[in-house]
Write a protein that holds these residues in place. Structure first.
Motif, PDB file in Angstrom:
ATOM      1  N   ARG A   1      47.050 100.043  85.658  1.00  0.00           N
ATOM      2  CA  ARG A   1      46.904 100.959  84.480  1.00  0.00           C
ATOM      3  C   ARG A   1      47.305  99.788  83.235  1.00  0.00           C
ATOM      4  NH1 ARG A   1      51.099 105.403  83.144  1.00  0.00           N
ATOM      5  NH2 ARG A   1      52.785 103.796  83.867  1.00  0.00           N
ATOM      6  N   TYR A   2      48.139  98.791  83.646  1.00  0.00           N
ATOM      7  CA  TYR A   2      48.614  97.769  82.760  1.00  0.00           C
ATOM      8  C   TYR A   2      47.597  96.857  82.377  1.00  0.00           C
ATOM      9  CZ  TYR A   2      49.730  94.075  86.172  1.00  0.00           C
ATOM     10  OH  TYR A   2      49.451  93.271  87.307  1.00  0.00           O
ATOM     11  N   LEU A   3      46.544  96.866  83.116  1.00  0.00           N
ATOM     12  CA  LEU A   3      45.606  95.817  82.920  1.00  0.00           C
ATOM     13  C   LEU A   3      44.300  96.375  82.327  1.00  0.00           C
ATOM     14  CD1 LEU A   3      45.511  93.615  86.380  1.00  0.00           C
ATOM     15  CD2 LEU A   3      46.505  93.065  83.854  1.00  0.00           C
ATOM     16  N   MET A   4      44.391  97.648  81.850  1.00  0.00           N
ATOM     17  CA  MET A   4      43.247  98.400  81.300  1.00  0.00           C
ATOM     18  C   MET A   4      43.131  97.967  79.987  1.00  0.00           C
ATOM     19  SD  MET A   4      42.064  99.804  83.868  1.00  0.00           S
ATOM     20  CE  MET A   4      40.736 100.603  82.819  1.00  0.00           C
ATOM     21  N   PHE A   5      43.864  97.246  79.320  1.00  0.00           N
ATOM     22  CA  PHE A   5      43.391  96.671  77.862  1.00  0.00           C
ATOM     23  C   PHE A   5      42.542  95.684  78.099  1.00  0.00           C
ATOM     24  CE2 PHE A   5      46.307  93.515  79.293  1.00  0.00           C
ATOM     25  CZ  PHE A   5      46.124  92.467  78.805  1.00  0.00           C
ATOM     26  N   LEU A   6      42.405  94.848  79.021  1.00  0.00           N
ATOM     27  CA  LEU A   6      41.108  93.690  79.312  1.00  0.00           C
ATOM     28  C   LEU A   6      40.093  94.263  78.946  1.00  0.00           C
ATOM     29  CD1 LEU A   6      42.462  92.299  82.591  1.00  0.00           C
ATOM     30  CD2 LEU A   6      42.802  91.158  80.446  1.00  0.00           C
TER      31      LEU A   6
END
Length: 344
Positions: free
Chosen positions: A64-69
């Motif tokens: 989840r923490y990389l879904m801003f990419l």
């Protein structure tokens, strides 16, 4: 940027493969971390800016923490779209293998990857690359695959195709695979790349906040529980161990990425040289290790945990119970005392 790391013959071959390809698939390893996602999405954006049809396939759902990419919402997790992913690999002209050195590391993606008639290119920074790709660009001395992707794109003359979205992905991979440039990060080329990425419009401070300062309440509680209840120190070996069972993870509604960076925390203690984190998955134990100085956690992982990596950052998998993994580590610790630095 120094241009002698990747040979001209390799660049000519890669350029020809890309030019002749219309449908391209990018793959990365199981449980993709910041470098796997950053290198994959960065390369994807560059190739799409070249007019290519590109798909990114991950073995499982990204954290989840990389879904801003940029582009993360378009990734195809094999675990959810097996039929479509296999079809994409079968129809591809070219497949990139990023941030892994062996098809075993892509789990169930492996059979379709190897069966595809597409040409395959590996870009990776782990030791011991397998021989299955048609072209291998392997440089373990580079701290991240994302940095290597930038170097490759630079050598290909694709600077104008590295836009802000590609730069954000590449920087994220570089940052996360060096602990925000706290280890494996003394290469001057890294900072040359960072300068170039800032020129492309990234806000490195905002990327740091997105990765390290975006928490859920459950994540904070899980990490607090891990450090208070499941953190052990072995003073005679200058080692630390953190363990979490599947039931403990579930009790905090664990999501992928919630324990990111947990393994690094014991290294803030001056008397701890290396840290091991064992996380129980459904059918194996995930192993993460970090160290200071010249202590070789990659050797520890390759010998005992079916893995490998870099001197100060490595990982692997253990196929057995959590207690068996703990016992294996306990047996290995005395054998690795020889690598501990002299006490002051």
């Amino acid at each position: 940027m120094r241009k002698n790391l990747i040979g001209q013959e390799t660049i000519v071959r890669l350029s020809a493969l890309i030019e002749k390809s219309r449908r391209i698939v990018i793959t990365c390893h199981l449980s993709p971390d910041g470098d796997a996602m950053g290198s994959s999405l960065g390369l994807c954006r560059i190739l799409r800016n070249l007019g290519k049809e590109v798909r990114v396939i991950t073995p499982d759902t990204p954290p989840r923490y990389l879904m801003f990419l940029p582009g993360a919402d378009q990734v195809m997790p094999f675990s959810r779209f097996e039929t479509y992913a296999n079809r994409a690999m079968a129809d591809a002209d070219l497949i990139f293998c990023l941030d892994y050195n062996d098809p075993k590391r892509v789990d169930l993606v492996g059979p379709g990857l190897l069966a595809s008639k597409a040409r395959k290119v590996m870009i990776d920074h782990h030791l011991g690359p397998d021989s299955f790709p048609d072209l291998t660009i392997s440089h373990p001395e580079v701290s991240s695959t994302s940095a290597l992707v930038f170097m490759v794109a630079d050598r290909l003359g694709l600077d104008d195709k590295i836009d802000t979205e590609a730069a954000v992905a590449i920087y994220t991979g570089m940052m996360t695979d060096t602990g925000n440039f706290s280890y494996n990060s003394n290469d001057p080329r890294l900072y040359e790349i960072i300068a170039r990425l800032i020129e492309k419009g990234i806000d490195k401070d905002e990327i740091y906040k997105a990765v390290y300062f975006t928490n859920s309440v459950n994540r904070l509680r899980l990490n607090g529980f891990a450090m208070h209840e499941r953190f052990r120190v072995f003073p005679q070996h200058r080692a630390a161990l953190i363990t979490l069972t599947r039931n403990e993870l579930n009790s905090f509604q664990y999501q992928k990425g919630d324990t990111e960076d947990l393994v690094n925390r014991p290294l803030t203690c001056p008397d701890i040289t290396y840290s091991v984190f064992l996380r129980e998955e459904s059918d194996y134990i995930k192993v993460s290790t970090r160290s200071k100085g010249e202590f070789p956690v990659n050797l520890l992982c390759s010998r005992y945990f079916n893995g490998g990596g870099h001197l100060n950052a490595a990982g692997g998998e253990f196929y057995g119970t959590l207690q068996e993994a703990i016992d294996t580590l306990a047996e290995a610790m005395p054998l690795f005392d020889q690598y501990l630095p002299p006490k002051p």
